[in-house]
Design a protein around this motif. Structure first.
Motif, mmCIF file in Angstrom:
data_model
loop_
_atom_site.group_PDB
_atom_site.id
_atom_site.type_symbol
_atom_site.label_atom_id
_atom_site.label_comp_id
_atom_site.label_asym_id
_atom_site.label_seq_id
_atom_site.Cartn_x
_atom_site.Cartn_y
_atom_site.Cartn_z
ATOM 1 N N TYR A 184 0.830 -1.208 0.000
ATOM 2 C CA TYR A 184 0.000 0.000 0.000
ATOM 3 C C TYR A 184 0.862 1.253 0.000
ATOM 4 C CZ TYR A 184 -3.726 3.252 1.236
ATOM 5 O OH TYR A 184 -4.618 4.295 1.236
ATOM 6 N N GLY A 185 1.897 1.262 0.806
ATOM 7 C CA GLY A 185 2.777 2.431 0.844
ATOM 8 C C GLY A 185 3.500 2.650 -0.460
ATOM 9 N N LEU A 186 3.848 1.547 -1.143
ATOM 10 C CA LEU A 186 4.592 1.648 -2.394
ATOM 11 C C LEU A 186 3.717 2.119 -3.555
ATOM 12 C CD1 LEU A 186 7.304 1.024 -3.884
ATOM 13 C CD2 LEU A 186 6.373 -1.260 -4.331
ATOM 14 N N LEU A 187 2.493 1.629 -3.610
ATOM 15 C CA LEU A 187 1.668 1.864 -4.795
ATOM 16 C C LEU A 187 0.496 2.811 -4.587
ATOM 17 C CD1 LEU A 187 1.473 -1.815 -6.122
ATOM 18 C CD2 LEU A 187 3.040 -0.018 -6.844
ATOM 19 N N GLU A 188 0.092 3.032 -3.332
ATOM 20 C CA GLU A 188 -1.140 3.775 -3.103
ATOM 21 C C GLU A 188 -0.977 5.029 -2.261
ATOM 22 O OE1 GLU A 188 -3.705 2.893 -4.653
ATOM 23 O OE2 GLU A 188 -3.414 0.792 -5.165
ATOM 24 N N ALA A 189 -0.068 5.026 -1.321
ATOM 25 C CA ALA A 189 -0.042 6.089 -0.319
ATOM 26 C C ALA A 189 0.417 7.407 -0.910
ATOM 27 C CB ALA A 189 0.876 5.690 0.837
ATOM 28 N N THR A 190 -0.056 8.497 -0.320
ATOM 29 C CA THR A 190 0.378 9.844 -0.678
ATOM 30 C C THR A 190 0.447 10.690 0.581
ATOM 31 O OG1 THR A 190 -0.183 11.845 -1.893
ATOM 32 C CG2 THR A 190 -2.020 10.504 -1.129
ATOM 33 N N LEU A 191 1.365 11.618 0.596
ATOM 34 C CA LEU A 191 1.496 12.522 1.739
ATOM 35 C C LEU A 191 0.622 13.759 1.577
ATOM 36 C CD1 LEU A 191 5.357 12.360 2.315
ATOM 37 C CD2 LEU A 191 3.551 11.134 3.539
#
Length: 951
Positions: A602-609
């Motif tokens: 999820y962090g690699l492909l989906e997450a955004t800051l």
């Protein structure tokens, strides 16, 4: 970020860098700066004339903006996901899970002949010859003639090993006849009992190098049992184990000249009667003092891979096994369930660990669990490659530890909980082993990082983010509640529509329609409810008050809700990780592998800051990457555990009729629903934006309905000849009352009534709960009873006798009553005596007819009791075992009336003898039924006696 800006009749696409996009927590000055930059950049793109036109025609611009919002609704955010794609992913996951299970538990090595294996290899073909020979003797319980024949066969085979051993190897063979002894275990199945034995025989073989002076003082013990219960020839439990040991002994005798330690093979008897063989060896045999490591071979089924289900307390053995084994197999999940008491069983390994203080390994065959201790424990069920798998693993392990100079020298291994080993295999090819202290450090590290991420997310997102976290927690709670509720509802329905409460016993795959489908349907329902709440919650996105159409806002809310449902999986596995770390559960690694890979994907492909950025549909690649490692590590174990649990329902009711008929189904339903809700949380998050949601729900309902209809029709029988119902047919002679009574009792450890079976037998049986029979070790609260011709077929000399030979009351301060009771078992060498510890403070047991006669078997000391207040003495012995005893009771002070409410002693004696009446019943017994035996079960002829309390 692409923003479509409309001026008059023209639209322009403007690309903004992420640095220009304000977050939900930025101050007003920053937001105003961003808006000015947006306006300035836009005006530079405008034509001067277009600017004046837009100023003079505001209504036209507004109309065009509304039209463009429709374009945004369709092009900027697309919330629809192909139903075919979702179905494809679902099929891929199911196929991958089943493939992992088959490879991990069903991929067996090719059996080798003696020529292919060579002198120093292991040959399954040779080992299977031993299994065939041992099963031909039929059932061989303790004190039977068949057991003597089995002992003679094993003795002859080990003598051949001695004759053909390498010239630099010593092979010592000892036919060991144990003295009387008593075994008291502080935990497990036999807690609160005194396990007494006499005249049981074992065969002990020691193999060591001739010229290694210290080899005889440091030994590795390999143990299994020859005896069986009375109801089976025991191909799986445990002739297969004995056969593996015989072939291992042959192979090791050709290789031990290079060893630094000796190897002891213990072929014991009495295991099925209370682990007596292992206890007598540890406490009486001179070689036991040299044992540094113990390995026990067991079976709770027939064939398949023999896996480690107990290891320790020291991690030395499992660490060396992982390095040496060719096909390592073992899961600490089984150890957690076994030691917690969820699996009601016991093995010799408990004696080696608890009594001798040894560390080691405990192996077990676990295929075909339903045939355990029944007539169907047959050689035909042992899959080709089963013995080769265990044999090659054990041989490689023995070669490694036998040659090791690091073998622990201390017999008692003091190991702290932080040094315990965590172990599990991957696809039966690799074994992961690490210690608890490293596990705790790793788990705590993940917990702290996870907490940091969640706290920062809530701080950045503010109140809306906190609400989303709470609703995510609600989503997996609702999913679990609905999943369990739907499955349990089916569990309650089954006894009403089927002739058996467990209609899927012979066809375990039916549980997919009966329990898995409702569980998935319940999880979808729970998530759907939470999804509805998440769509309505306030959002921290678009906090710069960009004007969006209601349709676009709704689509964005759906996308954001989908992400929070996916992240609910992180929360639930995080909670389990914290729980497992706190209690130091070995299976905590499962929470780790179900948390870290999905979070990474999820962090690699989906997450955004950037909280202002529009959400997008979750990528299917995220799901595939998330589930790859968890399924690889745990899918096989979860499926195996569910299958084992279903097989154990055959013997679920330890007190026949003592548990509700629906209870077994509820246990299976809850376990399956828990697995579904825990493991499908990530997958089901994708369904809510799928066009196939309604189709999936409809399909699940149809599958469940068809499965229930199939059960109601009786088309698939609950039991078959190969998967039989566990029953007992016992000729009971009850001499405990004023008048002697005799009858045939039919009862079952499998849930459900016996009306159909009694009608088919046609021997005048009446069934019901009014036919309770107290067998001392358990109570048959539901049984079928027939008195037809029950007065014959037994001899009066077989009836046990309990009589008071001395009754005195001490004077002085300690005015306790001391009663001496003579007990004659009528020639039986297998009996169970219950002592009421609410009346009796202490007791002694000695052999003979008088108080001062022969050896003392049980001396004075603290005696524990079960929950019902009874202490049980369970006796088993050979043909030379004593049959006359004196029991001295030291009674408590108390209310005399209260003491008279139940007998102070109750006794059951057993004979492995089939009376004509029992023979008739067994011949008419349906083929889908089988006699079931265990340490507390009566034989086919049982006598009951009791001693009432007298003032």
């Amino acid at each position: 970020v692409v923003v479509v800006v409309v001026f008059g009749k023209k639209s322009h696409r403007l690309v903004l860098l992420p640095s220009l996009i304000p977050s939900g927590k930025e101050d007003n000055k920053t937001q105003e700066l961003a808006r000015n930059q947006l306006t300035q950049s836009t005006m530079r793109k405008r034509h001067p004339k277009a600017a004046s036109d837009s100023a003079s025609e505001p209504s036209s611009s507004s109309q065009q903006t509304d039209n463009n919002n429709d374009v945004l609704d369709k092009k900027v955010v697309d919330v629809r996901r192909s139903g075919k794609t979702w179905f494809s992913v679902l099929i891929l996951i199911i196929y991958s899970s089943w493939a992992v299970y088959n490879h991990q538990h069903g991929n067996l090595p090719r059996p080798l002949t003696a020529k292919q294996a060579g002198k120093r290899g292991f040959s399954e073909i040779q080992a299977m010859k031993h299994v065939t020979a041992l099963t031909q003797f039929g059932p061989h319980p303790v004190s039977s003639d068949a057991l003597l024949h089995a002992l003679e066969y094993v003795l002859a085979e080990v003598e051949k090993v001695k004759e053909t051993a390498h010239f630099d190897v010593d092979v010592n063979v000892d036919f060991f006849e144990s003295k009387s002894g008593v075994n008291r275990l502080v935990g497990g199945l036999f807690k609160g009992k005194s396990l007494v034995y006499s005249d049981i025989s074992h065969i002990v073989v020691r193999i060591m190098p001739k010229y290694e002076s210290e080899a005889g003082e440091n030994a590795i013990l390999v143990s299994s049992h020859i005896d069986t219960v009375f109801s089976t020839g025991g191909a799986g439990d445990c002739s297969s184990c004995v056969a593996v040991m015989l072939e291992l002994a042959r192979s090791v005798s050709q290789s031990a000249h290079g060893f630094k330690n000796s190897v002891i093979f213990l072929f014991n008897t009495g295991e099925e009667e209370g682990l007596n063989g292992a206890h007598s060896f540890i406490t009486q045999h001179p070689w036991s003092s040299t044992v540094r490591l113990a390995v026990d071979l067991e079976a709770m089924g027939a064939g398949g891979k023999s896996a480690i289900f107990q290891a320790g307390p020291s991690p030395w053995a499992i660490e060396n096994f992982a390095l040496a084994a060719k096909y390592p197999s073992g899961q600490i999940m089984g150890q957690d369930l076994f030691t917690s008491g969820v699996i009601k069983s016991a093995t010799d390994f408990q004696v080696y660990k608890e009594v001798a203080g040894l560390s080691g390994l405990d192996f077990a065959f676990a295929d075909n669990t339903a045939v355990y201790h029944t007539k169907n424990d047959k050689i035909e069920l042992i899959k080709p490659g089963s013995l080769q798998h265990l044999g090659e693993n054990m041989l490689a392990f023995l070669l490694r530890v036998g040659s090791s100079s690091d073998l622990p020298k201390d017999k008692t291994l003091e190991t702290s909980s932080s040094d315990a080993a965590i172990y599990f295999d991957i696809l039966g090819k690799y074994m992961v082993v690490y210690r608890q202290n490293f596990a705790t450090m790793m788990y705590v590290s993940v917990i702290m990082q996870s907490m940091l991420i969640w706290v920062m997310s809530c701080l950045m997102g503010g109140y809306p983010a906190l609400v989303s976290v709470m609703l995510s927690c609600l989503s997996f709670i609702l999913a679990w509640i609905f999943s369990v509720a739907f499955s349990v509802a089916v569990a309650f329905i089954l006894p009403w529509i089927s002739s058996s409460p467990v209609p899927y016993a012979s066809y375990p795959l039916m549980t997919i329609g009966l329990f898995v489908s409702p569980a998935v349907l319940g999880s979808i329902s729970g998530q759907h409810l939470a999804f509805s709440f998440l769509r309505k919650k306030p959002s921290n996105r678009n906090s710069n008050n960009m004007e969006l159409s209601p349709t676009l806002r709704d689509n964005l809310a759906k996308l954001e809700a989908e992400r929070w449902l996916f992240k609910a999986g992180f929360i639930q596995w995080f909670v389990l990780l914290v729980f497992g770390t706190y209690y130091k559960l070995g299976s905590t690694y499962l929470a780790l592998v179900w948390l870290v890979p999905p979070a990474f994907a999820y962090g690699l492909l989906e997450a955004t800051l950037t909280p202002i950025r529009f959400p997008k549909p979750l990528k299917l690649a995220t799901l595939v990457i998330s589930l790859a490692v968890p399924l690889l590590v745990s899918a096989g174990g979860f499926i195996r555990l569910a299958g084992t649990l279903i097989g154990m329902l055959i013997r679920f009711d330890r007190n026949p009729g003592g548990t509700p008929e629906w209870l077994g189904n509820v246990v299976v339903a809850v376990v399956i629903a828990t697995f579904v809700s825990l493991t499908m949380v990530y997958l089901l998050a994708y369904i809510h934006l799928s066009g196939s949601k309604r189709s999936i729900v409809t399909a699940l309902c149809i599958i469940t309905a068809l499965s229930l209809a199939l059960v109601a029709s009786g088309f698939l029988p609950a039991f078959t000849e190969d998967t039989a119902r566990a029953v007992n047919v016992v000729h009971v002679v009850d001499a405990s009352g004023e008048e002697q009574a005799s009858f045939i009792s039919l009862f079952s450890n499998t849930p459900g009534n016996l009306n159909v079976e009694a009608e088919q037998i046609k021997e005048g049986f009446s069934c019901g709960r009014e036919n309770k029979v107290d067998f001392v070790s358990f109570e048959a609260k539901y049984s079928c009873v027939s008195k037809k011709d029950a007065e014959v077929g037994w001899d009066k000399s077989d009836v046990p006798v309990l009589r008071v030979v001395n009754d005195e009351k001490r004077r002085g301060d300690d005015e306790r009553r001391i009663m001496a009771v003579s007990m004659e078992t009528g020639g039986s060498s297998r009996w169970i005596l219950g002592i009421d510890m609410e009346v009796v403070e202490d007791f002694t047991l000695q052999v003979g007819e008088e108080e001062e006669d022969e050896e003392l078997m049980i001396g004075r000391g603290e005696k524990s009791s079960g929950e019902d207040g009874w202490h049980q003495i369970q006796f088993s012995g050979g043909k030379k075992a004593p049959t006359k005893f004196v029991l001295k009771l030291y009674q408590k002070k108390g209310d005399e009336k209260k003491k008279m409410q139940r007998p102070v002693l109750k006794l059951r004696t057993d004979f492995d003898r089939i009376t004509p009446q029992v023979q008739r019943v067994l011949e008419r017994l349906p083929t889908y039924c089988s006699q079931f035996g265990k340490s507390t079960s009566p034989f086919t002829l049982a006598f009951l006696a009791s001693l009432p309390y007298t003032t």
